[in-house]
Motif scaffolding. Sequence first.
Motif, mmCIF file in Angstrom:
data_model
loop_
_atom_site.group_PDB
_atom_site.id
_atom_site.type_symbol
_atom_site.label_atom_id
_atom_site.label_comp_id
_atom_site.label_asym_id
_atom_site.label_seq_id
_atom_site.Cartn_x
_atom_site.Cartn_y
_atom_site.Cartn_z
ATOM 1 N N VAL A 1 0.866 -1.185 0.000
ATOM 2 C CA VAL A 1 0.000 0.000 0.000
ATOM 3 C C VAL A 1 0.896 1.225 0.000
ATOM 4 N N ARG A 2 0.389 2.323 -0.547
ATOM 5 C CA ARG A 2 1.253 3.497 -0.748
ATOM 6 C C ARG A 2 0.565 4.806 -0.383
ATOM 7 N N GLY A 3 1.335 5.686 0.266
ATOM 8 C CA GLY A 3 0.971 7.078 0.456
ATOM 9 C C GLY A 3 2.139 7.935 0.001
ATOM 10 N N ASP A 4 1.894 9.199 -0.367
ATOM 11 C CA ASP A 4 2.973 10.087 -0.801
ATOM 12 C C ASP A 4 3.138 11.221 0.201
ATOM 13 N N ILE A 5 4.341 11.835 0.256
ATOM 14 C CA ILE A 5 4.669 12.668 1.420
ATOM 15 C C ILE A 5 5.138 14.078 1.090
ATOM 16 N N HIS B 1 -1.246 15.606 0.354
ATOM 17 C CA HIS B 1 -0.371 14.473 0.662
ATOM 18 C C HIS B 1 -0.245 14.258 2.165
ATOM 19 N N ASP B 2 -0.511 15.306 2.966
ATOM 20 C CA ASP B 2 -0.576 15.109 4.412
ATOM 21 C C ASP B 2 -1.668 14.095 4.760
ATOM 22 N N ALA C 1 8.465 12.688 -3.336
ATOM 23 C CA ALA C 1 8.613 13.293 -4.672
ATOM 24 C C ALA C 1 7.580 12.871 -5.705
ATOM 25 N N GLU C 2 6.317 12.774 -5.309
ATOM 26 C CA GLU C 2 5.298 12.550 -6.333
ATOM 27 C C GLU C 2 5.093 13.805 -7.171
ATOM 28 N N GLU C 3 5.339 14.959 -6.561
ATOM 29 C CA GLU C 3 5.108 16.232 -7.243
ATOM 30 C C GLU C 3 6.317 16.747 -8.006
ATOM 31 N N ASP D 1 2.057 9.431 -10.423
ATOM 32 C CA ASP D 1 3.150 8.471 -10.616
ATOM 33 C C ASP D 1 2.913 7.130 -9.929
ATOM 34 N N PHE D 2 1.761 6.933 -9.288
ATOM 35 C CA PHE D 2 1.388 5.588 -8.831
ATOM 36 C C PHE D 2 1.356 4.621 -10.010
ATOM 37 N N SER D 3 1.197 5.165 -11.208
ATOM 38 C CA SER D 3 1.141 4.342 -12.420
ATOM 39 C C SER D 3 2.370 3.464 -12.588
#
Length: 389
Positions: free
Chosen positions: A73-77, A103-104, A135-137, A335-337
Amino acid sequence: MSQRDLQQELESYAKWFHQHPEPSYREFETTGRIRQIFDEHGIEILDSGLKTGLVAVIQGEGAGAGEGHVVAVRGDIDALPIAEQTGLPYASLNEGYLHGCGHDYNMTTAIGAALIINERRKDFAGTIKVILQPAEEVAADKDTPTGSVAVLDTGVLADVEAFYGTHDTNEAEPGTVIIGSGPDSGAVDKFRITVHGRGTHAAHPEGGLNPIRPAVAIIEGIQSIAGQDVDPAHPRVVTVTHVEAGSTWNVVPAQAFLEGTARTAFPEDRTVIHDRLQAVVDGVAAAYGVTADFEWEYGSPSVMNDPHWSPLAASTATDVGFTVAAPHPSLGGEDFSYYLQQAPGAFIHIGVGNADRPMHGPTFFPKLDALASGADLLATVALRTLKEL
């Protein structure tokens, strides 16, 4: 831990993260806080070599279905370089930065899922990895990859068989999630075109080759591609965003430059648009007697939700108390892709309200009401996937 206690704990985390936003690949304080939370709860953090962000692992201690299998599972920060104008009592303390995309909220949801999974570890077999991705953004290029690529490049996710991620959305209120099979975002590609002519005085155009004329023809040709060469039912857009030629009123310039973006939901359309754009540039250049350079920079592909795991996510959402809504087509990038290029899975959008506050804007913040239920959804779908595997 009760749902109410979990909600209170997660709200305190989310407010802290909102107060401490950090830009891509500089999320040092954020990473430190996540490490502290996981250490306090006895959750193992893998030695991935990441400078920011982390991957945790929770090993089931039960026996039976799921044994030997791995789900993530993934979250971005990361945050955005935006000065906050929300008026929140827990507004950003890092001047010029804001979690203006939520993202918070996403990372807190993933942390909550980890806490739930860790509490249930005696009840399942198999392994769940929890990605807190940097760094998703980031404005990715060949030298600076987007965060999911950086995480995948560590190799710590090579054994993952299914991926799930969440993202907040202001298109729905808390209590509603948006899940669908098939394309969930757009592939994000850039193109650049330089037309080489021959400069001359504007009073004697026959002495040169004006690059502006073929540049205009190329623009007209580009705009027809999305409408004529791609299935009209497929979301797509090709947009010229920057045109530059010349520096004064009485001189024909030697070259003209233009660039833009192509967004596509389906991989086959990405190929068609690239090839047609190349053909337009080459054909127009030949017709006008100039030369032209065509550059195409591939960005993140579209998120393609798996036709099996997406319905599982939707039914799980209903079971834990959410209303499930169908997605609206979007060509925004995500970028989850890249995770879904390795293994199938699904991306889930959790409603956080505030539709009047545009995401990626200075006034945006997510309502926190559904943090615990969103964490429960992410944890439960991961556990159900392990059993199915």
